[in-house]
Design a protein around this motif. Sequence first.
Motif, PDB file in Angstrom:
ATOM      1  N   ILE A  15       0.850  -1.173  -0.130  1.00  0.00           N
ATOM      2  CA  ILE A  15      -0.191   0.155  -0.138  1.00  0.00           C
ATOM      3  C   ILE A  15       0.963   1.265  -0.190  1.00  0.00           C
ATOM      4  O   ILE A  15       1.684   1.303   0.925  1.00  0.00           O
ATOM      5  CB  ILE A  15      -0.814   0.122   1.243  1.00  0.00           C
ATOM      6  N   ALA A  16       0.736   2.106  -1.130  1.00  0.00           N
ATOM      7  CA  ALA A  16       1.547   3.422  -1.227  1.00  0.00           C
ATOM      8  C   ALA A  16       1.359   4.157  -0.054  1.00  0.00           C
ATOM      9  O   ALA A  16       0.232   4.336   0.593  1.00  0.00           O
ATOM     10  CB  ALA A  16       1.242   4.060  -2.516  1.00  0.00           C
ATOM     11  N   GLN A  17       2.538   4.832   0.421  1.00  0.00           N
ATOM     12  CA  GLN A  17       2.190   5.919   1.432  1.00  0.00           C
ATOM     13  C   GLN A  17       1.146   6.960   1.250  1.00  0.00           C
ATOM     14  O   GLN A  17       0.567   7.279   2.333  1.00  0.00           O
ATOM     15  CB  GLN A  17       3.652   6.265   1.759  1.00  0.00           C
ATOM     16  N   LYS A  18       1.134   7.494   0.017  1.00  0.00           N
ATOM     17  CA  LYS A  18       0.162   8.436  -0.327  1.00  0.00           C
ATOM     18  C   LYS A  18      -1.252   7.988  -0.274  1.00  0.00           C
ATOM     19  O   LYS A  18      -2.075   8.726  -0.136  1.00  0.00           O
ATOM     20  CB  LYS A  18       0.268   8.716  -1.907  1.00  0.00           C
ATOM     21  N   ASP A  19      -1.489   6.691  -0.114  1.00  0.00           N
ATOM     22  CA  ASP A  19      -2.805   6.047  -0.100  1.00  0.00           C
ATOM     23  C   ASP A  19      -3.150   5.578   1.472  1.00  0.00           C
ATOM     24  O   ASP A  19      -4.502   5.588   1.827  1.00  0.00           O
ATOM     25  CB  ASP A  19      -3.046   4.907  -1.019  1.00  0.00           C
ATOM     26  N   LYS A  20      -2.164   5.436   2.197  1.00  0.00           N
ATOM     27  CA  LYS A  20      -2.548   4.529   3.427  1.00  0.00           C
ATOM     28  C   LYS A  20      -3.116   5.296   4.631  1.00  0.00           C
ATOM     29  O   LYS A  20      -3.816   4.690   5.241  1.00  0.00           O
ATOM     30  CB  LYS A  20      -0.968   4.385   4.244  1.00  0.00           C
ATOM     31  N   TRP A  21      -3.240   6.810   4.633  1.00  0.00           N
ATOM     32  CA  TRP A  21      -3.628   7.247   5.868  1.00  0.00           C
ATOM     33  C   TRP A  21      -5.079   8.083   5.343  1.00  0.00           C
ATOM     34  O   TRP A  21      -5.674   9.128   5.802  1.00  0.00           O
ATOM     35  CB  TRP A  21      -2.583   8.346   6.661  1.00  0.00           C
ATOM     36  N   ARG A  22      -5.404   7.936   3.816  1.00  0.00           N
ATOM     37  CA  ARG A  22      -6.697   8.943   3.654  1.00  0.00           C
ATOM     38  C   ARG A  22      -7.866   8.170   3.989  1.00  0.00           C
ATOM     39  O   ARG A  22      -7.930   6.825   3.758  1.00  0.00           O
ATOM     40  CB  ARG A  22      -6.457   8.721   2.036  1.00  0.00           C
ATOM     41  N   PRO A  23      -8.818   8.763   4.610  1.00  0.00           N
ATOM     42  CA  PRO A  23      -9.795   8.097   5.213  1.00  0.00           C
ATOM     43  C   PRO A  23     -10.696   7.451   4.262  1.00  0.00           C
ATOM     44  O   PRO A  23     -11.424   6.318   4.435  1.00  0.00           O
ATOM     45  CB  PRO A  23     -10.800   9.530   5.457  1.00  0.00           C
ATOM     46  N   GLU A  24     -10.723   7.812   3.034  1.00  0.00           N
ATOM     47  CA  GLU A  24     -11.702   7.240   1.936  1.00  0.00           C
ATOM     48  C   GLU A  24     -10.997   5.798   1.319  1.00  0.00           C
ATOM     49  O   GLU A  24     -11.708   5.022   0.823  1.00  0.00           O
ATOM     50  CB  GLU A  24     -11.852   8.087   0.579  1.00  0.00           C
ATOM     51  N   THR A 188       7.799  -3.341   9.554  1.00  0.00           N
ATOM     52  CA  THR A 188       8.059  -2.279   9.221  1.00  0.00           C
ATOM     53  C   THR A 188       7.367  -1.700   7.920  1.00  0.00           C
ATOM     54  O   THR A 188       6.700  -2.524   7.398  1.00  0.00           O
ATOM     55  CB  THR A 188       9.622  -2.268   8.681  1.00  0.00           C
ATOM     56  N   ASN A 189       7.243  -0.276   7.893  1.00  0.00           N
ATOM     57  CA  ASN A 189       6.712   0.287   6.689  1.00  0.00           C
ATOM     58  C   ASN A 189       7.747   1.211   5.944  1.00  0.00           C
ATOM     59  O   ASN A 189       7.796   2.282   6.265  1.00  0.00           O
ATOM     60  CB  ASN A 189       5.570   1.147   7.198  1.00  0.00           C
ATOM     61  N   ASP A 190       8.320   0.429   4.918  1.00  0.00           N
ATOM     62  CA  ASP A 190       9.244   1.116   4.304  1.00  0.00           C
ATOM     63  C   ASP A 190       8.841   1.872   3.008  1.00  0.00           C
ATOM     64  O   ASP A 190       9.508   2.238   2.155  1.00  0.00           O
ATOM     65  CB  ASP A 190      10.560   0.059   3.751  1.00  0.00           C
ATOM     66  N   ALA A 191       7.500   2.037   2.776  1.00  0.00           N
ATOM     67  CA  ALA A 191       7.026   2.811   1.755  1.00  0.00           C
ATOM     68  C   ALA A 191       7.646   4.205   1.547  1.00  0.00           C
ATOM     69  O   ALA A 191       7.693   4.824   0.684  1.00  0.00           O
ATOM     70  CB  ALA A 191       5.604   2.845   1.936  1.00  0.00           C
ATOM     71  N   TRP A 192       8.016   4.758   3.028  1.00  0.00           N
ATOM     72  CA  TRP A 192       8.654   5.943   2.907  1.00  0.00           C
ATOM     73  C   TRP A 192       9.899   6.293   1.697  1.00  0.00           C
ATOM     74  O   TRP A 192      10.022   7.367   1.437  1.00  0.00           O
ATOM     75  CB  TRP A 192       8.990   6.552   4.383  1.00  0.00           C
ATOM     76  N   PHE A 193      10.481   5.126   1.617  1.00  0.00           N
ATOM     77  CA  PHE A 193      12.062   5.172   0.880  1.00  0.00           C
ATOM     78  C   PHE A 193      11.402   5.119  -0.509  1.00  0.00           C
ATOM     79  O   PHE A 193      12.390   5.235  -1.253  1.00  0.00           O
ATOM     80  CB  PHE A 193      12.699   4.136   1.343  1.00  0.00           C
TER      81      PHE A 193
END
Length: 297
Positions: A15-24, A188-193
């Motif tokens: 799951i891409a970091q840009k998608d992970k925390w979006r409520p929708e 871990t969540n290495d999507a940041w990299f």
Amino acid sequence: VQQIGVMVRIVQPNIAQKDKWRPENRKWIYRRYLDMTSRKSTGRKPDVVIWPESALPALLEEQEGTRRQIAQAAGSGTSIVLGSLRRSKGGATHNSVLVLGKEGRIVGRYDKQKLVPFGEYLPLAGILEPLGLRKLVAMPAGFQAGNGPQTMHVADLPSFAPLICYEAIFPRSLIDRNDRPNWLLNVTNDAWFGFSAGPYQHLAQARMRAIEEGLPLIRAANTGISAIVDPLGQVMHSLGLGQRGTIDAILPAPIPPTPYGRYGDGMFFILIFLAIFGRVRTFLRIPIELRKNIAVL
């Protein structure tokens, strides 16, 4: 390499970091985890299913119904170990590992002890906050560190030491020396990299911990690289960067404590002392006249 006999499933949802925390996106993220957890195995049913760091955008400890659904997806007799944000009674937020047992009951928890500066907390907050630097912290109030290291003892599972994200880069501080675990767990969540050298370096550092301690390592990473590493540091199974999938495999067995596991960095100071002692001893055996020549050179 010997095996403990525990069947492990690692879930890598990608799951891409840009998608992970979006409520929708919460519903489809949750559905993806459930589908991958309940996926029928081609062989033996998993004894434990492992999700990566802060797997869901939710406070699972406060959502009994969600935990029950996760347990149902895993099936009877299967434990779930996952990364989750957690709020303590005092209101502090923790980056944690939770262990779910029957009906989603929480049977174990660990709070990350080594927080990422400027990512999970703000150093010198009293000085830097007035300068407007609080915005660098992921959570509005930052995270609170837990106590560790910790060996988790859960029914039907060999004891293990949880490591969240970059805790795996620190030697010697990752396990309880008075309660040696049977394996290491790194969520871990290495999507940041993104697609950089970062995830590969992070995996390499985690492998070193397995070698140092003589313990197998299970690594669950959101976007990769998830892996099962034996106590000699060999990658037995892995899922590459940017892939979605699961790993089903038997947990390797630990080996007896290594010299580094027993003595830590002290062994290097001993080696340095022996090297200096040997050099001095050799020098003293040289005849005095030759010593003068060596000194001149």
